[in-house]
Design an enzyme around this catalytic site. Structure first.
Site, PDB file in Angstrom:
ATOM      1  N   HIS A  49       0.798  -1.241   0.065  1.00 26.95           N
ATOM      2  CA  HIS A  49       0.009  -0.158   0.025  1.00 26.95           C
ATOM      3  C   HIS A  49       0.875   1.181   0.087  1.00 26.95           C
ATOM      4  O   HIS A  49       2.103   1.250   0.137  1.00 26.95           O
ATOM      5  CB  HIS A  49      -1.005  -0.024   1.240  1.00 26.95           C
ATOM      6  CG  HIS A  49      -0.348  -0.084   2.512  1.00 26.95           C
ATOM      7  ND1 HIS A  49       0.555  -0.765   2.970  1.00 26.95           N
ATOM      8  CD2 HIS A  49      -0.612   0.803   3.520  1.00 26.95           C
ATOM      9  CE1 HIS A  49       0.959  -0.618   4.232  1.00 26.95           C
ATOM     10  NE2 HIS A  49       0.137   0.420   4.603  1.00 26.95           N
ATOM     11  N   HIS A  51       1.454   3.663   2.024  1.00 26.04           N
ATOM     12  CA  HIS A  51       1.780   4.428   3.266  1.00 26.04           C
ATOM     13  C   HIS A  51       3.418   4.522   3.250  1.00 26.04           C
ATOM     14  O   HIS A  51       4.136   3.533   2.712  1.00 26.04           O
ATOM     15  CB  HIS A  51       1.442   3.663   4.369  1.00 26.04           C
ATOM     16  CG  HIS A  51       0.088   4.002   4.800  1.00 26.04           C
ATOM     17  ND1 HIS A  51      -0.805   3.251   5.752  1.00 26.04           N
ATOM     18  CD2 HIS A  51      -0.618   5.296   4.736  1.00 26.04           C
ATOM     19  CE1 HIS A  51      -1.560   3.732   6.050  1.00 26.04           C
ATOM     20  NE2 HIS A  51      -1.722   5.180   5.244  1.00 26.04           N
ATOM     21  N   ASP A  53       5.951   4.048   5.011  1.00 22.11           N
ATOM     22  CA  ASP A  53       6.913   3.228   5.548  1.00 22.11           C
ATOM     23  C   ASP A  53       6.878   1.822   4.622  1.00 22.11           C
ATOM     24  O   ASP A  53       7.793   0.896   4.977  1.00 22.11           O
ATOM     25  CB  ASP A  53       6.637   2.914   6.929  1.00 22.11           C
ATOM     26  CG  ASP A  53       4.963   2.269   7.205  1.00 22.11           C
ATOM     27  OD1 ASP A  53       4.202   2.558   6.378  1.00 22.11           O
ATOM     28  OD2 ASP A  53       4.729   1.668   7.920  1.00 22.11           O
ATOM     29  N   HIS A  54       5.979   1.751   3.614  1.00 20.42           N
ATOM     30  CA  HIS A  54       6.119   0.646   2.878  1.00 20.42           C
ATOM     31  C   HIS A  54       6.643   1.089   1.344  1.00 20.42           C
ATOM     32  O   HIS A  54       6.911  -0.144   0.553  1.00 20.42           O
ATOM     33  CB  HIS A  54       4.711   0.194   2.725  1.00 20.42           C
ATOM     34  CG  HIS A  54       4.358  -0.368   3.934  1.00 20.42           C
ATOM     35  ND1 HIS A  54       4.368  -1.718   4.324  1.00 20.42           N
ATOM     36  CD2 HIS A  54       3.885   0.067   5.032  1.00 20.42           C
ATOM     37  CE1 HIS A  54       3.978  -1.939   5.496  1.00 20.42           C
ATOM     38  NE2 HIS A  54       3.944  -0.809   5.965  1.00 20.42           N
ATOM     39  N   HIS A 129      -7.306  -2.050   6.527  1.00 24.07           N
ATOM     40  CA  HIS A 129      -6.436  -1.038   6.891  1.00 24.07           C
ATOM     41  C   HIS A 129      -7.062   0.272   6.759  1.00 24.07           C
ATOM     42  O   HIS A 129      -8.162   0.586   6.069  1.00 24.07           O
ATOM     43  CB  HIS A 129      -4.880  -1.295   6.087  1.00 24.07           C
ATOM     44  CG  HIS A 129      -3.874  -0.407   6.710  1.00 24.07           C
ATOM     45  ND1 HIS A 129      -3.720  -0.434   7.957  1.00 24.07           N
ATOM     46  CD2 HIS A 129      -2.870   0.291   5.916  1.00 24.07           C
ATOM     47  CE1 HIS A 129      -2.372   0.287   8.292  1.00 24.07           C
ATOM     48  NE2 HIS A 129      -2.032   0.591   7.127  1.00 24.07           N
ATOM     49  N   ASP A 200      -0.278  -4.695   7.800  1.00 22.80           N
ATOM     50  CA  ASP A 200      -0.959  -3.408   7.868  1.00 22.80           C
ATOM     51  C   ASP A 200      -2.465  -3.981   7.482  1.00 22.80           C
ATOM     52  O   ASP A 200      -2.946  -3.611   6.653  1.00 22.80           O
ATOM     53  CB  ASP A 200      -0.647  -2.624   7.009  1.00 22.80           C
ATOM     54  CG  ASP A 200       0.657  -1.804   7.495  1.00 22.80           C
ATOM     55  OD1 ASP A 200       1.679  -2.623   7.930  1.00 22.80           O
ATOM     56  OD2 ASP A 200       0.881  -0.451   7.522  1.00 22.80           O
ATOM     57  N   HIS A 258       7.078  -5.865  11.200  1.00 23.62           N
ATOM     58  CA  HIS A 258       6.791  -4.648  11.138  1.00 23.62           C
ATOM     59  C   HIS A 258       6.365  -4.165  12.593  1.00 23.62           C
ATOM     60  O   HIS A 258       5.000  -3.993  12.888  1.00 23.62           O
ATOM     61  CB  HIS A 258       5.505  -4.554  10.303  1.00 23.62           C
ATOM     62  CG  HIS A 258       5.101  -3.047   9.840  1.00 23.62           C
ATOM     63  ND1 HIS A 258       5.977  -2.171  10.296  1.00 23.62           N
ATOM     64  CD2 HIS A 258       4.142  -2.581   9.298  1.00 23.62           C
ATOM     65  CE1 HIS A 258       5.692  -1.236   9.393  1.00 23.62           C
ATOM     66  NE2 HIS A 258       4.321  -1.416   9.049  1.00 23.62           N
TER      67      HIS A 258
HETATM   68 ZN   LIG Z   1       2.973  -0.068   7.883  1.00 24.63          ZN
HETATM   69 ZN   LIG Z   2      -0.048   1.384   6.655  1.00 27.31          ZN
END
Ligand SMILES: [Zn+2]
Ligand SMILES: [Zn+2]
Length: 298
Positions: A49, A51, A53-54, A129, A200, A258
Site C-alpha cells: 500500500h 503508506h 513506510d512501505h 487497513h 497493515d 513490522h
Molecule cells: Zn506500515
Molecule cells: Zn499502513
C-alpha cells in the site's frame, strides 16, 4: 518510522536465482546492501500500500538498479496509484532508468492471480487497513513428480539423457519409434513452496485465504495485546492476533514483522513470548534474518 538499529519492513524472497521483493520503505537500499542481495535477478517488486513506510524506498532502489549493465525489465505489482506515485517521483526528481518498468495495478475487476513467471505465481487480496492495502501469497510452481527408474527400465528407456529429459517434463522418442510421455515414468506433481506476506491490516478473512497451509507466513505483529486499542484505531494486528491467525490457517512457520517503534529491543523478547503462547510456530522477525524454506516431506 525507521529506528537507528531497526529498518522498515521489506522482504526479499530468493528462489532459483530470482529475487522477489515485497515492500520497500525508506532506506530499503541500505537493507539491500547489508543483506548483500545482488541486483541481477531482481525482476519483481510487490507493494502492499501507499503508506510511506512501505513505499518511500522504491525510487532509490530503482536508481540503484541502473548500475547493472543491460538490466532486465522490472515488474511492479501494487495498489491503484502505485504507477502515478512512481512516475511522478521520476518526473519530479528527473532520474533516468535504463530499463522498462511494467506496472500491474489492482482493480475491482482483477482476479486473484496478480503476476506469474516460469517459476512462481503471485496472488493478492485486499486487506482491512486505514488505506487500501493488499496482502500477497507467492507460490512456487509445482515440481515434477518423482522419477520411477524401475518403470523406466520396464519401458526400455536407456539410462542417460533420456532420463533427464523425462524428469524435466519433456517427451522422448525411443529408437523403436515409440513416444514416451513424462507421465509414464513420473509420480504425481509435488507442491512447490508457498509463502504469505500480510502487513497493515485488522483481522479479516482474506488473511486466512492468503496464509492457508503456507510453508512460511510473514505477518505483521505491530502491537502488544496491551496496546490493542492502537491496533484497532490504526488498522493493525497485535502479535497475539497474528499468531492466532497463523495457527488457524495451519501455516508451517510464522514470522511476525513490522513491530512498532514504540517497543525497544528489550521489549521484543516479551512480545515473542506472547506470540509463542498463541502459536508455538511463531518467531519475531529480526532485520537481516534469513529464513530457509525446505520442501515438505515427499
Ligand atoms: Zn506500515
Ligand atoms: Zn499502513
Amino acid at each position: 518510522m525507521p529506528l537507528p538499529n531497526r529498518m522498515l519492513t521489506a522482504l526479499a524472497v530468493r528462489m532459483h536465482g530470482q529475487t522477489y521483493l515485497f515492500d520497500a520503505g525508506e532506506g530499503a537500499q541500505i537493507g539491500w546492501k547489508k543483506a548483500q542481495l545482488g541486483l541481477r535477478g531482481f525482476t519483481m517488486l510487490a507493494v502492499t500500500h501507499l503508506h510511506a513506510d512501505h513505499c518511500l524506498g522504491i525510487p532509490g532502489l530503482l536508481m540503484l538498479r541502473t548500475q547493472m549493465d543491460d538490466p532486465e525489465p522490472l515488474t511492479i505489482v501494487g495498489p491503484p496509484g502505485i504507477k502515478s506515485f512512481l512516475e511522478e517521483s521520476r518526473k519530479a526528481l528527473g532520474f533516468y532508468l535504463n530499463y522498462p518498468l511494467h506496472f500491474i495495478e489492482w482493480s475491482h475487476t482483477a482476479d486473484d492471480l496478480a503476476y506469474q513467471d516460469s517459476r512462481v505465481r503471485l496472488f493478492w487480496k485486499p486487506l482491512k487497513h486505514t488505506q487500501f492495502c493488499l496482502g500477497y501469497r507467492l507460490e512456487e510452481r509445482d515440481r515434477p513428480g518423482k522419477f520411477n527408474p524401475h518403470r523406466a527400465a520396464q519401458l526400455g528407456i536407456p539410462k542417460g539423457s533420456s532420463w533427464g529429459k523425462l524428469q524435466a517434463g519433456q517427451e522422448i522418442v525411443l529408437e523403436n519409434g515409440k513416444t514416451i510421455r513424462p507421465s509414464q515414468v513420473l509420480g504425481p506433481a509435488r507442491r512447490g513452496r508457498h509463502l504469505a506476506y500480510v502487513v497493515d491490516t485488522r483481522p479479516t478473512k482474506a488473511i486466512y485465504n492468503l496464509c492457508q497451509n503456507a510453508d512460511i507466513a510473514f505477518i505483521e505483529g505491530m502491537f502488544s495485546p496491551e496496546d490493542a486499542e492502537h491496533a484497532i484505531a490504526k488498522g493493525h494486528l497485535t502479535v497475539v492476533e497474528a499468531a492466532k491467525i497463523a495457527r488457524r490457517a495451519e501455516v508451517k512457520k510464522v514470522v511476525l514483522v513490522h513491530i512498532s517503534p514504540r517497543y525497544s529491543d528489550e521489549d521484543l523478547a516479551d512480545l515473542e513470548e506472547e506470540a509463542v503462547r498463541a502459536c508455538e510456530k511463531a518467531v519475531l522477525g529480526r532485520d537481516l534474518a534469513i529464513y530457509s524454506v525446505s520442501y515438505g516431506n515427499d
